[in-house]
Write an enzyme that holds these catalytic residues in place. Structure first.
Site, PDB file in Angstrom:
ATOM      1  N   GLU A  47      -7.664   1.930 -13.366  1.00 60.05           N
ATOM      2  CA  GLU A  47      -7.047   3.123 -12.412  1.00 60.05           C
ATOM      3  C   GLU A  47      -5.890   3.470 -13.212  1.00 60.05           C
ATOM      4  OE1 GLU A  47      -8.278   2.374  -7.703  1.00 60.05           O
ATOM      5  OE2 GLU A  47      -6.532   1.459  -8.723  1.00 60.05           O
ATOM      6  N   HIS A  65     -27.387  21.183   0.123  1.00 55.82           N
ATOM      7  CA  HIS A  65     -27.656  21.740  -1.069  1.00 55.82           C
ATOM      8  C   HIS A  65     -26.869  22.954  -1.390  1.00 55.82           C
ATOM      9  CE1 HIS A  65     -29.599  22.417  -4.942  1.00 55.82           C
ATOM     10  NE2 HIS A  65     -29.863  23.687  -4.629  1.00 55.82           N
ATOM     11  N   LYS A  94      -0.361   5.501  -5.803  1.00 57.15           N
ATOM     12  CA  LYS A  94      -1.511   5.481  -6.919  1.00 57.15           C
ATOM     13  C   LYS A  94      -2.229   6.678  -6.757  1.00 57.15           C
ATOM     14  CE  LYS A  94      -4.785   3.107  -6.083  1.00 57.15           C
ATOM     15  NZ  LYS A  94      -5.652   1.696  -5.908  1.00 57.15           N
ATOM     16  N   TYR A 113      -9.603  -3.347 -10.679  1.00 62.69           N
ATOM     17  CA  TYR A 113      -9.427  -2.041 -10.551  1.00 62.69           C
ATOM     18  C   TYR A 113      -8.062  -1.367 -10.931  1.00 62.69           C
ATOM     19  CZ  TYR A 113      -7.198  -3.111  -5.924  1.00 62.69           C
ATOM     20  OH  TYR A 113      -6.367  -3.637  -5.091  1.00 62.69           O
ATOM     21  N   CYS A 170       0.780  -1.274  -0.057  1.00 57.62           N
ATOM     22  CA  CYS A 170      -0.033   0.114  -0.071  1.00 57.62           C
ATOM     23  C   CYS A 170       1.010   1.243  -0.015  1.00 57.62           C
ATOM     24  CB  CYS A 170      -1.045   0.063   1.179  1.00 57.62           C
ATOM     25  SG  CYS A 170      -2.008   1.441   1.220  1.00 57.62           S
TER      26      CYS A 170
END
Length: 454
Positions: A182, A437, A52, A178, A44
């Site tokens: 990516e 909102h 990444k 993935y 990782c």
């Protein structure tokens, strides 16, 4: 009285899971050592999600520069310098390596740098020395896997993509997971002609079909050429170019071929089988609910057990092991249901809970709510990028059992949705929540009309 073993726990692998288990066990009073053959932090930190994500950030600036013009900003035409991004990333990774080292040292963990191997079930050999341990934890992660074919020596894997000496003009990414999706987006965003080839009919198998289809549309809109039902048959060198032959008979020239065709548990050379540890067909260490292997005092967590290959999962598994072994009656357990995840393609994917197909198999009646729209930002830029959101509801209990999103910051938004899904929130509770909102996230609490109820 003399101690029978040098350590109470010996951890092989100092990735996210191994570091967490080592540190917590030591803080709980255990004598702990950890061995690492490469760099502290594991996949990782060094060749995975951290670098990444930095590359994803870097690859998005081209669009940001373009979009700024619609908001009145004028600047000189931007240019991209690959060595700057690559080397700044490496500097950050080295900093994180030091952070991990400091965490372990501060907790009183002995760090052994080198390739560890089990000499027998209680003896670890490393750098010509032997250490004994009452318990051993295997946390060695996984490594990229590539098929064999003529010219396979001319391709790279994701590990090497982080250290390319020069940036390619044309790239072929092979794979449908993935990582492949990516990197296809990263290369395209940084300015390369990016092509993705996958042997199946649609990538991201295991994700919701609506998400998969929407991402394919968005990637194509962003200029990534997609080729499905296609395999690489052969690669030949022609000067600095790669001449690629595909299974449909077509040929293409490219400067770089990156394979992202899966990962395998990293167990080679550890001596596990010789010590009686049962392994799966792909090499994964087989463990029970308490992460014990067939040799009970040898445990394993993370990618090497091939359950859910995610860093936060490995960390939680590490906590379960540390408290289970040394927590004085404070056992922990991990529920593998409703684990949220993100894919940092462009736009991002965020997801938690069941896909529509999974929900139909598990529940008699479901309701599906969907919304696709242009983000407010692009009402001025004119960019065609769209956002997709999906809620899946058990019609009988009204409980939200799946939440999926494709759009900017999807991972950030789905993290909050994961709390609601884990807590068992109902669609009525979603509907009763006042939205913020104007945001994209408010769409999750304003969808009222079910696409289907069956």
């Amino acid at each position: 009285m003399a101690r029978k073993y040098d350590y109470d726990l010996y951890v092989i692998g100092a990735g996210s899971g191994g570091v967490r288990a080592s540190r917590i066990a030591a803080q709980l009073g255990a004598r702990v050592a950890v061995a690492e053959s490469t760099h502290l932090g594991g996949t990782c930190v060094n060749v995975g999600c951290v670098p990444k994500k930095l590359f994803v950030y870097g690859s998005h600036f081209a669009e940001d520069f373009d979009d700024a013009a619609a908001y009145g900003w004028r600047a000189a035409p931007p240019s991209f310098d690959w060595p700057t991004l690559r080397d700044n990333k490496t500097t950050e990774i080295k900093r994180l390596n030091g952070v991990y080292r400091n965490l372990l040292t501060a907790a009183g963990v002995d760090i052994h740098e080198g390739q560890a191997r089990l000499g027998d079930p209680h003896r670890i050999e490393i750098n010509g020395q032997s250490h004994t341990a009452e318990r051993v934890l295997v946390a060695t992660g996984s490594r990229p896997w590539m098929p064999e074919f003529p010219g396979a020596e001319h391709v790279i894997c994701s590990d090497e993509a982080f250290y390319l000496p020069r940036f390619p003009r044309r790239v072929l990414v092979v794979g449908g997971g993935y990582i492949a999706v990516e990197f296809a987006g990263i290369f395209a965003g940084l300015g390369a002609e990016s092509r993705l080839a996958y042997r199946g009919p649609l990538f991201l198998r295991g994700f919701d079909d609506g998400v998969r289809e929407f991402v394919a549309e968005q990637l194509a809109e962003k200029g990534v050429a997609l080729q499905f039902n296609t395999k690489v048959v052969k690669i030949e060198l022609d000067g600095d170019e790669r001449l690629v032959t595909l299974s449909d008979g077509s040929r293409l020239r490219t400067d770089l071929v990156m394979f992202a065709t899966g990962r395998r548990p990293n167990v080679e050379g550890l001596g596990l089988a010789e010590c009686g540890v049962a392994l799966g067909s792909n090499g994964a260490v087989l463990v029970d609910e308490e992460y014990r292997s067939s040799v009970p005092h040898i445990l394993a967590i993370g990618d090497v057990i091939d359950r859910v290959q995610l860093t936060p999962v490995a960390i939680e598994e590490a906590m379960c092991v540390a408290y289970g072994l040394f927590g004085n009656g404070e056992p922990r357990s991990l529920n593998y249901e409703n684990i949220a995840t993100a894919v940092f393609c462009q736009p991002n994917i965020g997801t938690v809970g069941l896909t529509e197909a999974e929900a139909r198999q598990r529940f008699e009646r479901i309701e599906v709510y969907e919304s696709a729209f242009r983000p407010m930002k692009h009402t001025l830029t004119g960019r065609a990028e769209r956002t997709f959101m999906k809620l899946i509801v058990d019609a009988d209990s009204d409980r939200v059992i799946g939440t999926h999103m494709v759009g900017p910051e999807a991972g950030e938004i789905i993290q909050g949705m994961a709390v609601a899904v884990t807590a068992g929130a109902t669609k009525r509770q979603f509907d009763a929540t006042v939205g913020i909102h104007p945001t994209a996230a408010e769409e999750f609490v304003t969808m009222r009309e079910a696409r289907t109820c069956a």
